[in-house]
Enzyme design. Structure first.
Site, PDB file in Angstrom:
ATOM      1  N   PRO A  42      13.418  21.749 -19.312  1.00 35.19           N
ATOM      2  CA  PRO A  42      12.006  22.140 -19.213  1.00 35.19           C
ATOM      3  C   PRO A  42      11.067  21.065 -19.747  1.00 35.19           C
ATOM      4  CG  PRO A  42      12.959  23.073 -21.202  1.00 35.19           C
ATOM      5  CD  PRO A  42      14.045  22.230 -20.550  1.00 35.19           C
TER       6      PRO A  42
ATOM      7  N   ILE B   9       7.474   6.880 -10.465  1.00 35.97           N
ATOM      8  CA  ILE B   9       6.002   6.891 -10.404  1.00 35.97           C
ATOM      9  C   ILE B   9       5.447   6.741 -11.823  1.00 35.97           C
ATOM     10  CG2 ILE B   9       4.009   8.345  -9.855  1.00 35.97           C
ATOM     11  CD1 ILE B   9       5.652   9.369  -7.419  1.00 35.97           C
TER      12      ILE B   9
ATOM     13  N   SER C 201       0.903  -3.433   5.235  1.00 32.69           N
ATOM     14  CA  SER C 201       1.225  -3.606   6.637  1.00 32.69           C
ATOM     15  C   SER C 201       1.729  -2.281   7.192  1.00 32.69           C
ATOM     16  CB  SER C 201       2.291  -4.698   6.770  1.00 32.69           C
ATOM     17  OG  SER C 201       2.928  -4.579   8.006  1.00 32.69           O
TER      18      SER C 201
ATOM     19  N   LYS D  58       5.267  21.870 -11.274  1.00 33.19           N
ATOM     20  CA  LYS D  58       6.644  21.664 -11.720  1.00 33.19           C
ATOM     21  C   LYS D  58       6.725  21.900 -13.229  1.00 33.19           C
ATOM     22  CE  LYS D  58      10.010  17.904 -12.228  1.00 33.19           C
ATOM     23  NZ  LYS D  58      10.277  16.474 -12.001  1.00 33.19           N
TER      24      LYS D  58
ATOM     25  N   LEU E 279       8.691  -0.278  -6.809  1.00 32.45           N
ATOM     26  CA  LEU E 279      10.043  -0.683  -6.407  1.00 32.45           C
ATOM     27  C   LEU E 279      10.235  -2.188  -6.536  1.00 32.45           C
ATOM     28  CD1 LEU E 279      10.313   1.663  -3.288  1.00 32.45           C
ATOM     29  CD2 LEU E 279      11.259   2.056  -5.568  1.00 32.45           C
TER      30      LEU E 279
ATOM     31  N   ALA F 141       8.362  13.939  -6.795  1.00 32.71           N
ATOM     32  CA  ALA F 141       8.395  14.746  -8.012  1.00 32.71           C
ATOM     33  C   ALA F 141       7.941  13.878  -9.177  1.00 32.71           C
ATOM     34  CB  ALA F 141       9.806  15.263  -8.263  1.00 32.71           C
TER      35      ALA F 141
ATOM     36  N   GLY G 249       0.820  -1.219   0.000  1.00 35.86           N
ATOM     37  CA  GLY G 249       0.000   0.000   0.000  1.00 35.86           C
ATOM     38  C   GLY G 249       0.846   1.258   0.000  1.00 35.86           C
TER      39      GLY G 249
ATOM     40  N   THR H  55      11.209   9.421 -12.564  1.00 30.05           N
ATOM     41  CA  THR H  55      10.588   8.480 -13.486  1.00 30.05           C
ATOM     42  C   THR H  55       9.901   7.278 -12.824  1.00 30.05           C
ATOM     43  OG1 THR H  55      12.869   7.703 -13.761  1.00 30.05           O
ATOM     44  CG2 THR H  55      11.911   8.963 -15.560  1.00 30.05           C
TER      45      THR H  55
HETATM   46  C1  LIG Z   1      15.482   8.181  -2.407  1.00 27.35           C
HETATM   47  C2  LIG Z   1      14.319   7.997  -3.325  1.00 27.35           C
HETATM   48  C3  LIG Z   1      13.726   9.108  -3.908  1.00 27.35           C
HETATM   49  C4  LIG Z   1      12.649   8.938  -4.801  1.00 27.35           C
HETATM   50  N1  LIG Z   1      12.117  10.028  -5.440  1.00 27.35           N
HETATM   51  C5  LIG Z   1      11.189   9.847  -6.409  1.00 27.35           C
HETATM   52  C6  LIG Z   1      10.654  10.942  -7.143  1.00 27.35           C
HETATM   53  O1  LIG Z   1      10.978  12.109  -6.905  1.00 27.35           O
HETATM   54  N2  LIG Z   1       9.749  10.672  -8.119  1.00 27.35           N
HETATM   55  C7  LIG Z   1       9.349   9.398  -8.407  1.00 27.35           C
HETATM   56  O2  LIG Z   1       8.580   9.210  -9.345  1.00 27.35           O
HETATM   57  N3  LIG Z   1       9.788   8.362  -7.674  1.00 27.35           N
HETATM   58  C8  LIG Z   1      10.690   8.549  -6.704  1.00 27.35           C
HETATM   59  N4  LIG Z   1      11.143   7.479  -5.982  1.00 27.35           N
HETATM   60  C9  LIG Z   1      10.527   6.171  -6.180  1.00 27.35           C
HETATM   61  C10 LIG Z   1       9.205   6.126  -5.435  1.00 27.35           C
HETATM   62  O3  LIG Z   1       9.403   6.418  -4.075  1.00 27.35           O
HETATM   63  C11 LIG Z   1       8.557   4.761  -5.561  1.00 27.35           C
HETATM   64  O4  LIG Z   1       8.530   4.376  -6.904  1.00 27.35           O
HETATM   65  C12 LIG Z   1       7.130   4.810  -5.080  1.00 27.35           C
HETATM   66  O5  LIG Z   1       7.047   5.353  -3.796  1.00 27.35           O
HETATM   67  C13 LIG Z   1       6.519   3.446  -5.070  1.00 27.35           C
HETATM   68  O6  LIG Z   1       6.986   2.678  -3.987  1.00 27.35           O
HETATM   69  P1  LIG Z   1       6.278   1.283  -3.759  1.00 27.35           P
HETATM   70  O7  LIG Z   1       4.834   1.534  -3.527  1.00 27.35           O
HETATM   71  O8  LIG Z   1       6.680   0.399  -4.866  1.00 27.35           O
HETATM   72  O9  LIG Z   1       6.990   0.715  -2.453  1.00 27.35           O
HETATM   73  P2  LIG Z   1       6.793   1.064  -0.886  1.00 27.35           P
HETATM   74  O10 LIG Z   1       6.463   2.476  -0.653  1.00 27.35           O
HETATM   75  O11 LIG Z   1       8.016   0.508  -0.225  1.00 27.35           O
HETATM   76  O12 LIG Z   1       5.554   0.205  -0.439  1.00 27.35           O
HETATM   77  C14 LIG Z   1       5.653  -1.177  -0.174  1.00 27.35           C
HETATM   78  C15 LIG Z   1       4.364  -1.640   0.472  1.00 27.35           C
HETATM   79  O13 LIG Z   1       4.402  -3.049   0.624  1.00 27.35           O
HETATM   80  C16 LIG Z   1       3.986  -3.371   1.931  1.00 27.35           C
HETATM   81  N5  LIG Z   1       4.593  -4.639   2.330  1.00 27.35           N
HETATM   82  C17 LIG Z   1       5.874  -5.056   2.203  1.00 27.35           C
HETATM   83  N6  LIG Z   1       6.035  -6.271   2.737  1.00 27.35           N
HETATM   84  C18 LIG Z   1       4.814  -6.658   3.188  1.00 27.35           C
HETATM   85  C19 LIG Z   1       4.324  -7.804   3.864  1.00 27.35           C
HETATM   86  N7  LIG Z   1       5.114  -8.822   4.186  1.00 27.35           N
HETATM   87  N8  LIG Z   1       3.019  -7.828   4.203  1.00 27.35           N
HETATM   88  C20 LIG Z   1       2.182  -6.804   3.902  1.00 27.35           C
HETATM   89  N9  LIG Z   1       2.584  -5.700   3.270  1.00 27.35           N
HETATM   90  C21 LIG Z   1       3.894  -5.622   2.939  1.00 27.35           C
HETATM   91  C22 LIG Z   1       4.455  -2.201   2.778  1.00 27.35           C
HETATM   92  O14 LIG Z   1       3.754  -2.138   3.993  1.00 27.35           O
HETATM   93  C23 LIG Z   1       4.112  -1.053   1.845  1.00 27.35           C
HETATM   94  O15 LIG Z   1       2.744  -0.718   1.985  1.00 27.35           O
HETATM   95  C24 LIG Z   1      12.173   7.640  -5.063  1.00 27.35           C
HETATM   96  C25 LIG Z   1      12.734   6.534  -4.411  1.00 27.35           C
HETATM   97  C26 LIG Z   1      13.792   6.699  -3.555  1.00 27.35           C
HETATM   98  C27 LIG Z   1      14.392   5.494  -2.880  1.00 27.35           C
END
Ligand SMILES: Cc1cc2nc3c(=O)[nH]c(=O)nc-3n(C[C@H](O)[C@H](O)[C@H](O)COP(=O)(O)OP(=O)(O)OC[C@H]3O[C@@H](n4cnc5c(N)ncnc54)[C@H](O)[C@@H]3O)c2cc1C
Length: 513
Positions: free
Chosen positions: A99, A349, A42, A81, A336, A53, A15, A347
């Protein structure tokens, strides 16, 4: 025989931004009458909590969800932006702007860039930014949405958003739950595979419940709970091209009006982001741990904040690369869990959005057609690779001589497709957009020129126009662009008029720029 049978149950694991984007989009497009959509997250594990961004295609995602943009910006403490300012990247003390939107206009078959290169060789062109409404407005701290009338530079405004990642996830969750998505707050402790084909049958939760589904979407973050840990999809490591593997992130207090752009400043062993929101500024230093310690990175970040720090620094670890397969059996990885490239061009998101769009386009039946899966994996691979090359180029084309980190990047071997692109640009100034390229000619030109690349020649089509006429036309574009930018409201005034967040401090207009 399952090939014609509809899938009915979809389980989204995670989530964070990826999970809630997928939940909101699937619920909107598929509805929850014929499909049941369950999201398991979780709170105990939490989310990555960064990712603030974006790039312009997110407008299409908002439109798909039927989101009112002003409501969205207000709810997420967002700002607008117009692009990214790169400071100290090519050389220390040098800056340029990448830009959104376009540079100038093409004159029939004669491309603007060709004319610019031709004039530039003779010292008669202005800086590229003078021909971009987004760059000009950003420098003046101004913003508006594009005009509907095609006859002004204001019609060529491209924009995206900065927003608070946790508020964005909450905003999407509200949408998704209102559309019928069922949320479970529970930890997954087991993944149960079907004996006959290795597909995922169900996940087991800490509470002892099992959630079964036809299609699983793995949004569990870096670990890839389903795609990697349960299904064994390998990882293609790109850290030899993109060696940054850590970030330290920290919000700071708002100082002055928010800029309508992200700032990226090169540092000794990486780069630092500055993302203005209405209620805080997001900051982070992305670096290579073999060149810099966590303490040094944190100290550099703390020393370069505009305002008071609002929290303790957070350390994040990652590795550049992608899953060898994004879709395996009945599981598709997004966010991720699917791979990661540093946030230099915002990129990630977008890649979530692209994955959702393709999944909807190729929505499987219970037969899970292998050709669909191959196609999905091929298209996502191409998209990842084209972004990868764009990022590599920023680091590789540097002239920061004497910094070991930058020296290594300048002298490393680069992917063949990027080498070819560079050779073409250096010879003719031409940029070709391939079918899978996310970034436009404007983006590549901004960064090629900004990172010190010069074109020996120019597009022969530009020779079709007499040089004095070309000069007059470009001068006219620059003056019309400047005048148009001055007609735009200040960014902060625009926000206050349309989408001020309740938490944001009141900032009086600043008479600058
Ligand atoms: C330093 C950094 C800067 C960033 N800046 C940008 C930006 O400017 N622009 C952009 O587009 N992207 C950016 N990103 C990438 C962006 O943060 C992610 O692509 C986006 O937040 C998606 O993350 P996610 O939902 O895949 O993972 P997460 O946010 O890690 O979510 C994982 C989910 O899985 C759940 N989960 C994991 N294991 C279990 C389990 N066993 N049981 C139940 N639930 C579980 C967690 O609770 C959580 O809800 C950045 C990333 C980093 C590391």
């Amino acid at each position: 025989m399952t090939s014609g049978q509809q899938i009915k149950r979809i389980a989204i694991v995670g989530g964070g931004t990826a999970g809630w984007m997928a939940a909101a989009a699937l619920a909107r497009v598929l509805g929850t009458r014929a499909f049941s959509i369950t999201l398991i997250e979780s709170e105990e594990i939490g989310t990555v909590g960064v990712g603030e961004a974006t790039i312009p295609p997110i407008q299409a995602f908002n439109a798909l969800l039927g989101i009112n943009e002003d409501d969205f910006v207000r709810a997420t403490g967002g700002t607008f932006k117009l692009g990214i300012e790169f400071a100290d990247w090519w050389q220390s003390g040098h800056r340029y702007f990448h830009p959104f939107g376009t540079y100038g206009i093409d004159f029939g078959p004669v491309p603007f860039e060709g004319l610019w290169h031709r004039l530039n060789r003779e010292g008669r062109a202005g800086p590229l930014e003078a021909y971009s409404i987004c760059a000009t407005a950003a420098a003046a701290g101004r913003f508006s949405r594009p005009a509907q009338n095609g006859n002004t530079p204001l019609a060529h405004i491209g924009y995206a958003f900065h927003f608070d990642a946790s508020l964005y996830a909450r905003f999407l969750r509200t949408h998704a739950e209102a559309a019928g998505v069922i949320r479970r707050d529970d930890r997954i402790v087991g993944v149960d595979l079907r004996g006959e084909d290795g597909f995922i049958e169900s996940v087991t939760l800490a509470s002892g419940d099992k959630v079964a589904a036809d299609l699983f979407i793995d949004c569990s973050g870096f670990r890839g709970l389903l795609i990697a840990e349960a299904l064994g999809a390998g990882f293609e490591d790109w850290s030899h091209w993109l060696p940054n593997d850590r970030a330290v992130a920290l919000p700071s207090a708002v100082v002055g009006a928010p800029t309508p752009f992200t700032r990226s400043t090169a540092r000794a062993a990486g780069w630092q982001w500055r993302i203005p929101l209405q209620h805080r500024i997001g900051n982070g230093y992305v670096y290579a741990s073999n060149h810099l310690s966590d303490d040094e990175a944190t100290a550099t970040l703390l020393a370069s904040l505009d305002g008071e720090p609002l929290a303790e620094p957070r350390l994040l670890r990652f590795r550049a690369g992608r899953r060898q397969s994004f879709w395996v059996g009945n599981c598709v990885a997004l966010g991720l869990a699917s791979g990661f490239m540093e946030p230099l061009e915002s990129t990630s998101i977008h890649l979530v959005q692209a994955g959702i769009a393709r999944l909807l386009e190729m929505l499987p039946t219970r037969g899970f057609e292998a050709a669909d899966i191959r196609r999905y994996n091929r298209l996502m691979t191409a998209e990842f690779e084209s972004i990868r090359d764009f990022l590599i180029f920023h680091f590789h084309a540097n002239d920061r001589r004497g910094d070991p980190y930058w020296d290594e990047l300048r002298t490393m071997a680069i992917p063949d497709a990027l080498t070819e692109r560079l050779l073409i640009y250096r010879a003719t100034g031409r940029i070709f957009r391939e079918a899978d390229d996310l970034f436009s000619k404007t983006s590549w030109l901004a960064v090629m020129d900004g990172q010190g690349q010069t074109a020996e020649g120019f597009d022969p089509l530009a020779a079709a126009m007499p040089i004095d006429e070309a000069h007059a036309r470009l001068a006219r574009i620059a003056s019309v662009t400047e005048a148009a930018a001055q007609h735009m409201p200040r960014h902060n005034d625009f926000i206050r008029a349309h989408c001020a967040a309740a938490l944001a401090p009141k900032i009086e207009p600043v008479e600058a720029g």
